[in-house]
Design an enzyme around this catalytic site. Structure first.
Site, PDB file in Angstrom:
ATOM      1  CE1 TYR A 242     -36.140  27.861 -88.171  1.00 38.80           C
ATOM      2  CE2 TYR A 242     -35.991  28.096 -85.792  1.00 38.80           C
ATOM      3  CZ  TYR A 242     -35.522  28.376 -87.055  1.00 38.80           C
ATOM      4  OH  TYR A 242     -34.409  29.168 -87.199  1.00 38.80           O
TER       5      TYR A 242
HETATM    6  O1  UGA Z   1     -32.640  32.196 -82.257  1.00 44.86           O
HETATM    7  C1  UGA Z   1     -33.467  31.358 -82.488  1.00 44.86           C
HETATM    8  O2  UGA Z   1     -33.272  30.199 -82.243  1.00 44.86           O
HETATM    9  C2  UGA Z   1     -34.757  31.772 -83.132  1.00 44.86           C
HETATM   10  O3  UGA Z   1     -35.047  33.097 -82.746  1.00 44.86           O
HETATM   11  C3  UGA Z   1     -36.279  33.580 -83.166  1.00 44.86           C
HETATM   12  O4  UGA Z   1     -37.291  32.850 -82.524  1.00 44.86           O
HETATM   13  P1  UGA Z   1     -37.856  33.420 -81.152  1.00 44.86           P
HETATM   14  O5  UGA Z   1     -36.804  33.413 -80.098  1.00 44.86           O
HETATM   15  O6  UGA Z   1     -39.114  32.698 -80.884  1.00 44.86           O
HETATM   16  O7  UGA Z   1     -38.100  34.970 -81.509  1.00 44.86           O
HETATM   17  P2  UGA Z   1     -39.446  35.836 -81.550  1.00 44.86           P
HETATM   18  O8  UGA Z   1     -40.432  35.250 -82.460  1.00 44.86           O
HETATM   19  O9  UGA Z   1     -39.033  37.218 -81.799  1.00 44.86           O
HETATM   20  O10 UGA Z   1     -39.996  35.694 -80.060  1.00 44.86           O
HETATM   21  C4  UGA Z   1     -39.269  36.207 -78.968  1.00 44.86           C
HETATM   22  C5  UGA Z   1     -40.030  36.015 -77.686  1.00 44.86           C
HETATM   23  O11 UGA Z   1     -41.223  36.794 -77.732  1.00 44.86           O
HETATM   24  C6  UGA Z   1     -42.337  35.969 -77.441  1.00 44.86           C
HETATM   25  N1  UGA Z   1     -43.493  36.457 -78.226  1.00 44.86           N
HETATM   26  C7  UGA Z   1     -43.515  36.363 -79.565  1.00 44.86           C
HETATM   27  C8  UGA Z   1     -44.568  36.835 -80.295  1.00 44.86           C
HETATM   28  C9  UGA Z   1     -45.643  37.432 -79.633  1.00 44.86           C
HETATM   29  O12 UGA Z   1     -46.647  37.871 -80.239  1.00 44.86           O
HETATM   30  N2  UGA Z   1     -45.592  37.514 -78.282  1.00 44.86           N
HETATM   31  C10 UGA Z   1     -44.543  37.051 -77.550  1.00 44.86           C
HETATM   32  O13 UGA Z   1     -44.544  37.150 -76.309  1.00 44.86           O
HETATM   33  C11 UGA Z   1     -41.952  34.572 -77.798  1.00 44.86           C
HETATM   34  O14 UGA Z   1     -42.686  33.650 -77.034  1.00 44.86           O
HETATM   35  C12 UGA Z   1     -40.471  34.583 -77.441  1.00 44.86           C
HETATM   36  O15 UGA Z   1     -40.316  34.281 -76.084  1.00 44.86           O
HETATM   37  C13 UGA Z   1     -36.431  33.444 -84.685  1.00 44.86           C
HETATM   38  O16 UGA Z   1     -37.742  33.742 -85.091  1.00 44.86           O
HETATM   39  C14 UGA Z   1     -36.048  32.074 -85.177  1.00 44.86           C
HETATM   40  O17 UGA Z   1     -36.052  32.079 -86.587  1.00 44.86           O
HETATM   41  C15 UGA Z   1     -34.687  31.766 -84.634  1.00 44.86           C
HETATM   42  O18 UGA Z   1     -34.183  30.567 -85.074  1.00 44.86           O
END
Ligand code: UGA
Length: 431
Positions: A242
């Site tokens: 991504y």
């Molecule tokens: O700003 C960005 O660059 C990105 O932010 C999000 O990606 P992410 O930060 O991974 O957001 P989440 O999927 O909401 O995850 C947030 C946090 O929760 C954690 N997480 C996620 C899912 C889960 O089941 N458990 C968990 O602990 C992830 O590891 C991460 O640290 C968006 O999904 C992306 O599309 C975007 O580009």
């Protein structure tokens, strides 16, 4: 019942047994009759294949016909009306991904201040399309028309530019999500690379050329350890496909700026959240699971260090998007030819105060008044990065970007929306 394959290629050897008991004549006769039988079968097979192929092409052209839900006088009227500008010095903006989370909010904000807005969205099923349709209806109530179509459809994009001389393109259509890239890598190439190029091809040929503002991602910082992340930091170590496609987008847009004079602004969003958000994101799926009494998985980094994100509230991001559009400067090309240098800018749009994932869960528990069932597991090698933290001084300098909503306040608004939209019992098993 035998299958079609068995009918034509019987697996029972006895069925094609050659009679070894008779003389040469009989053998010859049997052989001849089986050859003519084979010939007939072959003819039959050819006829069957031909009719199958023509049926296929009928289905193809049929689906093309049905998919072509755009075009016609009525459709053009809707597009023109939606693009009408209602303020002095306003802009007409094509918003891609308009039925998406950020897209719907930006479209609404533009419309509310009097700009013309036309949306396009492919309503794919990466997450529940009914939420996208609800956003579309919400936009329709405010006079924003969202065309159902894909940014890979160059003909549709060209048609839209025929009907409206867009001054700006706000490009938010993308395959989002960090971890899903391991499941469906090609969807990222399709939307974030191929779709982007199709869109830029249309923009560079348009006369006048629009200014393009588009969504990159904080994930381009990848394994960068310097904190907070500044736009000039390394972005050549993506941790997920991504992130790699978003980084590629930054390079691709640069070439269109360099060769064709397109004005380009790339926005590195930092984990945007809020009402009408994306159900695939952690804050959203945690809320759903907590309310349904289901466990949530909380990832933890190496050495038991909590993961952290610079969660950014949607209203702050919308202000950043509008500020970028307002200051984008003009594209310089015409007829596909550059006539001078055009702006190429990249900005972080973050919140500047990272919060750990367990802290996010605690805030949700407080707002929902329900305790979460947490499964804490070590972060699998799935493309996640340990933390993000934005330096936003460039965006502040250029267009006064100043986030004002902390996670506690933003999640309160999200929970309020979630409960009004889904109710307390959404998805709960009824006994
Ligand atoms: O700003 C960005 O660059 C990105 O932010 C999000 O990606 P992410 O930060 O991974 O957001 P989440 O999927 O909401 O995850 C947030 C946090 O929760 C954690 N997480 C996620 C899912 C889960 O089941 N458990 C968990 O602990 C992830 O590891 C991460 O640290 C968006 O999904 C992306 O599309 C975007 O580009």
């Amino acid at each position: 019942m035998p299958s079609l394959e068995e009918e034509f290629f019987p697996s029972t050897p006895g069925k094609f047994k050659i009679d070894r008991g008779g003389g040469h004549h009989r053998q010859f006769h049997r052989c001849f009759s089986s050859t003519s039988k084979m010939f007939l079968w072959a003819l039959f097979l050819i006829a069957l294949t031909a009719s199958y192929l023509s049926f296929q092409s009928f289905v193809d052209s049929g689906s093309r016909y049905f998919a072509a839900s755009w075009g016609g006088i009525q459709w053009e009227k809707q597009v023109r009306k939606s693009a009408q500008i209602h303020r002095g010095g306003g802009m007409s903006v094509l918003v891609t991904g308009a039925a998406g989370f950020v897209g719907s909010h930006v479209s609404l904000a533009l419309k509310k201040r009097g700009d013309g807005v036309v949306g396009i969205d492919n309503f794919n099923s990466y997450y529940d399309p009914s939420l996208k349709k609800a956003r579309k209806s919400m936009l329709a109530e405010h006079g924003v028309f969202v065309v159902a179509g894909d940014i890979n459809d160059g003909k549709l994009l060209a048609k839209l530019f025929d009907v409206v001389a867009f001054t700006h393109v706000m490009h938010l259509a993308a395959q989002a999500g960090v971890r899903y890239a391991m499941e469906n890598p090609h969807s990222y190439v399709h939307s974030n690379i191929a779709g982007l190029v199709t869109l830029l091809e249309i923009c560079k040929s348009a006369n006048p050329q629009p200014a393009v503002v588009w969504a990159s991602s904080s994930s381009v910082y990848g394994l960068n350890e310097k904190s907070p992340f500044s736009e000039s930091d390394r972005t050549d170590q993506p941790a997920s496909l991504y992130a790699a496609t978003k980084k590629a987008g930054e390079e691709i847009t640069h070439t269109y700026n360099h060769i064709y004079g397109l004005s380009i602004t790339g926005l590195r969003f930092f984990t945007v959240y809020g009402p009408w958000g994306r159900p695939d994101m952690a804050y959203f799926s945690f809320t759903r699971n907590i309310l349904q009494g289901k466990p949530i998985t909380v990832y933890r980094g190496k050495n038991r260090v909590d993961l952290a994100r610079d969660f950014t509230y949607i209203d702050d991001v919308v202000k950043g998007c509008l500020g970028s559009l307002d200051t984008s400067g003009k594209s310089t090309g015409s007829g596909g030819k550059k006539s001078g240098p055009a702006p190429y800018r990249i900005f972080n749009l973050g919140n500047t105060s990272p919060v750990t994932v367990p802290a996010l869960v605690s805030i949700l528990e407080r707002h929902l008044k329900v305790k979460a069932k947490k499964n804490v597991v070590e972060m699998p090698g799935n493309g996640d990065v340990p933390f993000t933290h934005a330096n936003i001084s460039m965006a502040r300098r250029e267009f006064g970007y100043k986030p004002t909503t902390d996670l506690q306040t933003g999640l309160k608004k999200f929970v309020k929306w979630y409960l009004s939209y889904y109710g307390y019992n959404h998805g709960k098993a009824v006994n």
